[in-house]
Design a protein around this motif. Structure first.
Motif, PDB file in Angstrom:
ATOM      1  N   SER A   1      35.899   7.555   5.033  1.00 29.07           N
ATOM      2  CA  SER A   1      35.731   7.975   3.800  1.00 29.07           C
ATOM      3  C   SER A   1      36.140   6.907   2.873  1.00 29.07           C
ATOM      4  N   ARG A   2      35.761   6.850   1.506  1.00 29.82           N
ATOM      5  CA  ARG A   2      36.155   5.918   0.470  1.00 29.82           C
ATOM      6  C   ARG A   2      36.374   6.969  -0.571  1.00 29.82           C
ATOM      7  N   HIS A   3      37.767   6.654  -1.343  1.00 31.62           N
ATOM      8  CA  HIS A   3      38.074   7.315  -2.501  1.00 31.62           C
ATOM      9  C   HIS A   3      38.335   9.017  -2.194  1.00 31.62           C
ATOM     10  N   GLY A   4      38.506   9.137  -0.862  1.00 31.68           N
ATOM     11  CA  GLY A   4      38.621  10.533  -0.239  1.00 31.68           C
ATOM     12  C   GLY A   4      37.193  11.520  -0.145  1.00 31.68           C
ATOM     13  N   GLN A   5      36.088  10.694  -0.122  1.00 28.14           N
ATOM     14  CA  GLN A   5      34.728  11.145   0.009  1.00 28.14           C
ATOM     15  C   GLN A   5      33.936  10.668   1.345  1.00 28.14           C
ATOM     16  N   PRO A   6      33.723  11.432   2.132  1.00 33.20           N
ATOM     17  CA  PRO A   6      33.118  11.103   3.604  1.00 33.20           C
ATOM     18  C   PRO A   6      31.841  10.135   3.175  1.00 33.20           C
ATOM     19  N   VAL A   7      31.752   8.973   3.794  1.00 31.25           N
ATOM     20  CA  VAL A   7      30.564   8.100   3.694  1.00 31.25           C
ATOM     21  C   VAL A   7      29.960   7.903   4.964  1.00 31.25           C
ATOM     22  N   MET A   8      30.468   8.355   6.128  1.00 28.24           N
ATOM     23  CA  MET A   8      29.925   8.024   7.279  1.00 28.24           C
ATOM     24  C   MET A   8      30.552   8.683   8.379  1.00 28.24           C
ATOM     25  N   VAL A   9      29.948   9.063   9.438  1.00 26.71           N
ATOM     26  CA  VAL A   9      30.536   9.822  10.418  1.00 26.71           C
ATOM     27  C   VAL A   9      30.056   9.205  11.811  1.00 26.71           C
ATOM     28  N   VAL A  10      31.087   8.985  12.766  1.00 24.00           N
ATOM     29  CA  VAL A  10      30.825   8.137  13.813  1.00 24.00           C
ATOM     30  C   VAL A  10      31.171   9.271  14.958  1.00 24.00           C
ATOM     31  N   ASP A  11      30.293   9.440  15.895  1.00 26.65           N
ATOM     32  CA  ASP A  11      30.589  10.338  16.966  1.00 26.65           C
ATOM     33  C   ASP A  11      30.013   9.648  18.452  1.00 26.65           C
ATOM     34  N   TRP A  12      30.732  10.183  19.439  1.00 30.02           N
ATOM     35  CA  TRP A  12      30.573   9.414  20.733  1.00 30.02           C
ATOM     36  C   TRP A  12      31.286  10.569  21.689  1.00 30.02           C
ATOM     37  N   ARG A  13      30.566  10.459  23.127  1.00 29.49           N
ATOM     38  CA  ARG A  13      31.171  11.180  24.362  1.00 29.49           C
ATOM     39  C   ARG A  13      32.253  10.409  24.942  1.00 29.49           C
ATOM     40  N   VAL A  14      32.096   9.261  25.031  1.00 24.61           N
ATOM     41  CA  VAL A  14      33.142   8.523  25.713  1.00 24.61           C
ATOM     42  C   VAL A  14      33.380   7.110  24.910  1.00 24.61           C
ATOM     43  N   GLY A  15      34.776   7.056  24.621  1.00 26.27           N
ATOM     44  CA  GLY A  15      35.022   5.844  23.826  1.00 26.27           C
ATOM     45  C   GLY A  15      36.343   5.088  24.465  1.00 26.27           C
ATOM     46  N   ARG A  16      36.275   4.071  24.733  1.00 22.92           N
ATOM     47  CA  ARG A  16      37.444   3.384  25.521  1.00 22.92           C
ATOM     48  C   ARG A  16      37.589   1.987  25.112  1.00 22.92           C
ATOM     49  N   SER A  17      38.582   1.473  25.140  1.00 21.02           N
ATOM     50  CA  SER A  17      38.945  -0.003  25.046  1.00 21.02           C
ATOM     51  C   SER A  17      39.934  -0.582  25.919  1.00 21.02           C
ATOM     52  N   SER A  18      40.213  -1.837  26.172  1.00 18.51           N
ATOM     53  CA  SER A  18      40.907  -2.672  26.956  1.00 18.51           C
ATOM     54  C   SER A  18      41.391  -3.789  26.209  1.00 18.51           C
ATOM     55  N   ILE A  19      42.550  -4.032  26.580  1.00 17.21           N
ATOM     56  CA  ILE A  19      42.958  -5.650  25.680  1.00 17.21           C
ATOM     57  C   ILE A  19      44.101  -6.040  26.587  1.00 17.21           C
ATOM     58  N   VAL A  20      44.098  -7.408  26.991  1.00 18.51           N
ATOM     59  CA  VAL A  20      44.935  -8.200  27.877  1.00 18.51           C
ATOM     60  C   VAL A  20      45.615  -9.270  27.015  1.00 18.51           C
ATOM     61  N   GLY A  21      46.846  -9.358  27.196  1.00 17.11           N
ATOM     62  CA  GLY A  21      47.642 -10.470  26.907  1.00 17.11           C
ATOM     63  C   GLY A  21      48.744 -10.323  25.732  1.00 17.11           C
ATOM     64  N   LEU A  22      48.699  -8.925  25.320  1.00 13.01           N
ATOM     65  CA  LEU A  22      49.766  -8.731  24.059  1.00 13.01           C
ATOM     66  C   LEU A  22      51.301  -8.627  24.793  1.00 13.01           C
ATOM     67  N   PRO A  23      52.219  -8.890  23.866  1.00 15.66           N
ATOM     68  CA  PRO A  23      52.300  -9.371  22.772  1.00 15.66           C
ATOM     69  C   PRO A  23      51.981 -10.638  22.050  1.00 15.66           C
ATOM     70  N   ASP A  24      51.479 -11.487  23.075  1.00 13.27           N
ATOM     71  CA  ASP A  24      51.001 -12.914  22.815  1.00 13.27           C
ATOM     72  C   ASP A  24      49.587 -12.907  22.159  1.00 13.27           C
ATOM     73  N   THR A  25      48.783 -13.976  22.221  1.00 15.53           N
ATOM     74  CA  THR A  25      47.559 -14.081  21.737  1.00 15.53           C
ATOM     75  C   THR A  25      46.618 -13.445  22.806  1.00 15.53           C
ATOM     76  N   PRO A  26      45.868 -12.259  22.524  1.00 16.62           N
ATOM     77  CA  PRO A  26      44.986 -11.802  23.460  1.00 16.62           C
ATOM     78  C   PRO A  26      44.188 -12.597  24.209  1.00 16.62           C
ATOM     79  N   LYS A  27      43.916 -12.453  25.493  1.00 19.37           N
ATOM     80  CA  LYS A  27      43.249 -13.253  26.333  1.00 19.37           C
ATOM     81  C   LYS A  27      41.767 -12.406  26.460  1.00 19.37           C
TER      82      LYS A  27
END
Length: 414
Positions: A145-171
């Motif tokens: 939303s922008r200014h409280g008005q919906p501008v886009m809707v994103v949907d998915w069945r599965v959504g996941r992520s991974s990140i390695v290295g925090l709290p330093d610079t991610p690898k």
């Protein structure tokens, strides 16, 4: 002489035997009491370790949120809890929001107000013995939303992520979506903008990266994807794989992408496309090369492309329809800059006046001539055991050219 049973001397051997038996019994019983004590101590120690690791993961999540905030992506949640005892750690963010600031060139240049994405929950998981590896799962949908008005809707069945290295610079960092759907909201009506059966985005520090010359290696994979707002040819499902290395970065400190790309251009950096493959039906194309950035943020450079089904590119790019329909100047500018629509229309009109129906015949068969002209560009080649042609794909200030024909326009990166 008769022995007196009450005589203490007579009782001494029996007493000693009973005492020995009691001592032996106590000796045999001590493991029964020691093992529970050891279990209690181990459980207490493991619990202390878990709570310590939980605090570390909590700090790691906070460090990740701080990096994202510095990059213009501000994560917040109404409620955050830590669970997962005893073997893993789960940080759950309920009623999550993500505020996106200056994430595109358009948003940064126009100083547009931030986009706010609201989604259900974000669950961050870490194994107790690897607290620097975070795996996150996202609950759909997300409403932007922008200014409280919906501008886009994103949907998915599965959504996941991974990140390695925090709290330093991610690898490394990875994100995966299944059955991704992006819709634009126009007066409360959802209009499809993009679809994909499977999406993967990967980024990691390149092997030859150094502190003074950092490099990022990236990879993108799309399966069953359609894009409605880029080019008509992409409205039909296609698969794509792109691998690239970004050279010329200043550092890995968190910052919005337009700022990073501006620094890249100032340093003379390049985006090296190591490999790319796109397939749409029988049409297969691979490309590799190097792209830089102009002073105003447009892509500039050249890729060497090899493609099969070359004749099918004519209708795919819409060149044949342009000729059949009289070639509007606005459309003609996209494929043949400098050529005037009236000149082509006058030519077809003159042919019709000379021999009725000739102009129409030329229009309907123009794609044959265009195909022959395009076939003259580049050289014959073989791709995946199929006949193909190799030719340069040029990027000139954001415009994409196949030979003399402009086939697309890419937006600026800053």
């Amino acid at each position: 002489m008769v022995e007196d049973p009450a005589d203490p001397a007579h009782q001494e051997p029996a007493f000693r035997m009973n005492a020995a038996n009691n001592a032996s019994s106590k000796y045999r019983l001590w493991p029964i009491f020691v093992m529970p004590v050891l279990v209690v101590i181990a459980a207490a120690a493991w619990s202390a370790f878990w709570f310590y690791a939980a605090s570390q993961v909590d700090q790691t999540v906070d460090a990740w949120r701080a990096r994202e905030a510095a990059s213009g992506r501000i994560y917040d949640c109404a409620k955050r809890t830590v669970a997962g005892f005893p073997f893993r750690l789960e940080v759950r963010c309920e009623d999550a929001t993500v505020e996106l600031r200056s994430q595109t060139a358009e948003q940064a240049a126009a100083q547009m107000p931030p986009l706010t994405a609201r989604l259900g929950d974000i669950l961050v998981i870490a194994q107790i013995y690897t607290p620097r590896l975070l795996i996150a799962e996202f609950k759909a949908p997300a409403t932007l939303s922008r200014h409280g008005q919906p501008v886009m809707v994103v949907d998915w069945r599965v959504g996941r992520s991974s990140i390695v290295g925090l709290p330093d610079t991610p690898k490394s960092a990875d994100i995966v979506f299944d059955d991704l759907a992006i819709d634009r909201m126009v007066e409360s009506v959802r209009t499809p903008a993009a679809r994909a059966a499977h999406v993967e985005l990967h980024g990691r520090t390149a092997e030859k990266s150094t502190l003074d010359k950092p490099m990022i290696e990236t990879a993108v994979e799309l399966s069953g994807a359609t894009l409605s707002d880029i080019h008509p040819v992409l409205t039909q499902p296609f698969n794509a794989e792109v691998g690239a290395i970004v050279h010329g970065l200043k550092d890995f400190t968190p910052k919005p992408w337009p700022v990073r790309f501006r620094e890249l251009q100032a340093a003379g950096g390049r985006i090296e496309i190591r490999q790319s493959r796109i397939q749409q039906g029988d049409l297969i194309a691979i490309a590799a090369g190097s792209l830089g950035l102009t002073a105003d943020g447009h892509l500039d450079g050249e890729l060497h492309m090899t493609a099969t089904g070359f004749e099918k590119m004519i209708p795919a790019l819409g060149i044949d329809k342009m000729l059949e329909q009289g070639v509007p100047q606005e459309t003609l500018d996209k494929v043949a800059p400098g050529v005037k629509s009236k000149d082509i229309d006058n030519l077809f009109g003159a042919l019709d006046r000379a021999i009725p129906g000739l102009g129409r015949a030329v229009r309907e068969n123009a794609n044959v001539g265009v195909a022959a002209g395009l076939a003259a560009i580049g050289q014959e080649a073989t791709l995946e055991n199929k006949k193909a042609r190799s030719f340069p794909l040029r990027f000139v200030a954001g415009a994409v050219f196949i030979g003399p024909l402009k086939v697309a326009q890419t937006p600026p990166l800053f």
